[in-house]
Design an enzyme around this catalytic site. Sequence first.
Site, PDB file in Angstrom:
ATOM      1  N   ALA A 182      25.217   4.920  11.391  1.00 31.15           N
ATOM      2  CA  ALA A 182      26.584   4.667  10.908  1.00 31.15           C
ATOM      3  C   ALA A 182      27.594   5.601  11.558  1.00 31.15           C
ATOM      4  O   ALA A 182      27.279   6.734  11.911  1.00 31.15           O
ATOM      5  CB  ALA A 182      26.619   4.846   9.397  1.00 31.15           C
ATOM      6  N   ARG A 221      18.631  -1.060  12.688  1.00 30.63           N
ATOM      7  CA  ARG A 221      18.029  -2.383  12.839  1.00 30.63           C
ATOM      8  C   ARG A 221      17.691  -2.643  14.307  1.00 30.63           C
ATOM      9  O   ARG A 221      16.662  -3.209  14.631  1.00 30.63           O
ATOM     10  CB  ARG A 221      18.996  -3.475  12.362  1.00 30.63           C
ATOM     11  CG  ARG A 221      19.350  -3.344  10.904  1.00 30.63           C
ATOM     12  CD  ARG A 221      18.331  -4.064  10.016  1.00 30.63           C
ATOM     13  NE  ARG A 221      18.736  -3.987   8.613  1.00 30.63           N
ATOM     14  CZ  ARG A 221      17.900  -3.877   7.593  1.00 30.63           C
ATOM     15  NH1 ARG A 221      16.606  -3.786   7.796  1.00 30.63           N
ATOM     16  NH2 ARG A 221      18.351  -3.831   6.366  1.00 30.63           N
ATOM     17  N   TYR A 241      13.698   1.013   8.838  1.00 35.13           N
ATOM     18  CA  TYR A 241      14.094   1.907   7.738  1.00 35.13           C
ATOM     19  C   TYR A 241      12.862   2.388   6.968  1.00 35.13           C
ATOM     20  O   TYR A 241      12.729   3.562   6.643  1.00 35.13           O
ATOM     21  CB  TYR A 241      15.042   1.205   6.756  1.00 35.13           C
ATOM     22  CG  TYR A 241      16.409   0.856   7.309  1.00 35.13           C
ATOM     23  CD1 TYR A 241      16.883   1.371   8.504  1.00 35.13           C
ATOM     24  CD2 TYR A 241      17.254   0.004   6.591  1.00 35.13           C
ATOM     25  CE1 TYR A 241      18.145   1.040   8.986  1.00 35.13           C
ATOM     26  CE2 TYR A 241      18.518  -0.329   7.056  1.00 35.13           C
ATOM     27  CZ  TYR A 241      18.955   0.185   8.259  1.00 35.13           C
ATOM     28  OH  TYR A 241      20.197  -0.147   8.705  1.00 35.13           O
ATOM     29  N   LEU A 248      24.248   3.761   4.329  1.00 35.02           N
ATOM     30  CA  LEU A 248      24.249   2.306   4.487  1.00 35.02           C
ATOM     31  C   LEU A 248      25.423   1.710   3.693  1.00 35.02           C
ATOM     32  O   LEU A 248      26.013   2.385   2.851  1.00 35.02           O
ATOM     33  CB  LEU A 248      22.914   1.740   3.978  1.00 35.02           C
ATOM     34  CG  LEU A 248      21.680   2.132   4.807  1.00 35.02           C
ATOM     35  CD1 LEU A 248      20.394   1.718   4.092  1.00 35.02           C
ATOM     36  CD2 LEU A 248      21.737   1.525   6.206  1.00 35.02           C
ATOM     37  N   HIS A 269      22.866   0.705  -0.998  1.00 34.25           N
ATOM     38  CA  HIS A 269      22.569   2.071  -1.468  1.00 34.25           C
ATOM     39  C   HIS A 269      21.393   2.086  -2.427  1.00 34.25           C
ATOM     40  O   HIS A 269      20.499   2.915  -2.317  1.00 34.25           O
ATOM     41  CB  HIS A 269      23.794   2.668  -2.185  1.00 34.25           C
ATOM     42  CG  HIS A 269      24.841   3.154  -1.241  1.00 34.25           C
ATOM     43  ND1 HIS A 269      26.010   3.734  -1.663  1.00 34.25           N
ATOM     44  CD2 HIS A 269      24.897   3.167   0.105  1.00 34.25           C
ATOM     45  CE1 HIS A 269      26.741   4.071  -0.621  1.00 34.25           C
ATOM     46  NE2 HIS A 269      26.079   3.730   0.469  1.00 34.25           N
ATOM     47  N   LYS A 329      29.031   7.960  -1.011  1.00 34.80           N
ATOM     48  CA  LYS A 329      29.776   7.450  -2.166  1.00 34.80           C
ATOM     49  C   LYS A 329      30.417   6.126  -1.821  1.00 34.80           C
ATOM     50  O   LYS A 329      30.696   5.911  -0.651  1.00 34.80           O
ATOM     51  CB  LYS A 329      30.864   8.441  -2.593  1.00 34.80           C
ATOM     52  CG  LYS A 329      31.320   9.312  -1.489  1.00 34.80           C
ATOM     53  CD  LYS A 329      32.645   9.659  -1.167  1.00 34.80           C
ATOM     54  CE  LYS A 329      33.203   8.874  -0.068  1.00 34.80           C
ATOM     55  NZ  LYS A 329      32.606   8.895   1.223  1.00 34.80           N
ATOM     56  N   ASP A 346      35.890   2.030  -1.839  1.00 35.22           N
ATOM     57  CA  ASP A 346      35.914   2.905  -0.675  1.00 35.22           C
ATOM     58  C   ASP A 346      36.869   4.087  -0.876  1.00 35.22           C
ATOM     59  O   ASP A 346      36.484   5.114  -1.420  1.00 35.22           O
ATOM     60  CB  ASP A 346      36.277   2.057   0.545  1.00 35.22           C
ATOM     61  CG  ASP A 346      36.020   2.785   1.841  1.00 35.22           C
ATOM     62  OD1 ASP A 346      34.879   2.771   2.305  1.00 35.22           O
ATOM     63  OD2 ASP A 346      36.957   3.409   2.373  1.00 35.22           O
TER      64      ASP A 346
END
Length: 397
Positions: free
Chosen positions: A41, A66, A90, A106, A111, A129, A212
Amino acid sequence: MSSVFGVFWRVYAAFISPPRPDNVEDNDTLPPLKIGILGAAAIAPPALVLPAKSHPEVELYAVAARDISRAEKFAKKHGFKKWYGGKDGYQDLLDDQEIDIVYNPLPNGLHYEWTMKALAAGKHVLLEKPSGNTAEETRRMFSLADQKGLVLLEAFHYKFHPAIQRVRAIIDSGELGAIKEVNATLALPKGMLGNDDDIRMNYDLGGGAMMDCGCYTLSCVRYLISNNPSAVISATAMRYSKDPRIDTGTTANLTFASLKPGEEPVRSIIKCDFAIPPRWGLIPRWPDLSVRAVCERGSIEIFNYVMPVIYHSITVRPDGKVPRTEKAYTFEGGKGEEWWTTYRYQLEAFVDKVKGRTPQTWVNPEDSIANMEWIEKIYEESGLGSRPQSTYVLPTA
Ligand SMILES: *[C@@H]1O[C@H](CO)[C@@H](O)[C@H](O)[C@H]1NC(C)=O
Ligand SMILES: *[C@@H]1O[C@H](CO)[C@@H](O)[C@H](O)[C@H]1NC(C)=O
Ligand SMILES: *[C@@H]1O[C@H](CO)[C@@H](O)[C@H](O)[C@H]1NC(C)=O
């Protein structure tokens, strides 16, 4: 003047080239805690990779994605020893016996599943978070962590930095009297986030602005008031044109019971926005990262509670006295450096917890659960409803 050079130095040390601690290599007496990351990420480099480089007790060990070539590229770029990819990438990472700590950045909707699997595999988890899609997911994750005796932390990094802690300390000191009202905003100019292919705009993956950037504003007012809301008076969402279950921004009017019995409730307006339009349709705006509180005998505000290492300022205006400005890049007498980011302070605390030491700050399970509960209540009030709860069921051993 802590000046422009201060800013450049902090940004350089924090985000470009963190100084290496002396004892970081070949420490046989105490092998480092090995970190594995789920997903290559974009948040991982600032949130964990860079902070880990200046922490003497951790090692960047493995990454899974992936797409294996993406994992390999990420691993080589950031100095990880191993990479995993493909359909089982994973899980292969979680099955790696060498790994002590898993970082889960992720998408929100994943999560729960991957944190449960990581805990089941015996790993400590640093979880981005908001902790899940629903408070129920959050409760279950903490319950498993507790059962297994593992550390699980929702990565509310801003709380670990001295800047926001200084604001709360001033409020708690009573200098300005009881808190009456506090507003928090996290609004970003159009174009930074929330493009069509952004996971933040995907309902099934737990998208939406309140999830977010909104999760910070809620967390922050709860933190400064030292309480949970008693009600959401109103909440209004700006709906995404392509999926009305997604908010591109939310404003909520909250009320909190005063900590002093018999006092008026504390008022709070929180605002989050993925897309503040340019001024006059032209000039891009700065992100709005402000928190302002009015107390009985004065007010206090902080600019940039989210990335305070770059620059922040705390302005205190006691009634009838000269206003003052404060900065807090380090804790007096505590661990840390001027260039430590919120994420670096957070990693220090996380490692302290794993090692059985007392961290300077912690975000406890009740706090994470309450934040998620109130995110859901705000979505309920705005009419968008909670994000979908994961259907994943951990197989019983
Ligand atoms: C190994 O790391 C520990 C903890 O950071 C430190 O106290 C010790 O001095 C280090 N040992 C060596 C040989 O560098
Ligand atoms: C928030 O709700 C309170 C209580 O109803 C109201 O007095 C106040 O005007 C509201 N604030 C805003 C900004 O809408
Ligand atoms: C909070 O926001 C409301 C609505 O915008 C405003 O009326 C109020 O003055 C603000 N309070 C503070 C402390 O900034």
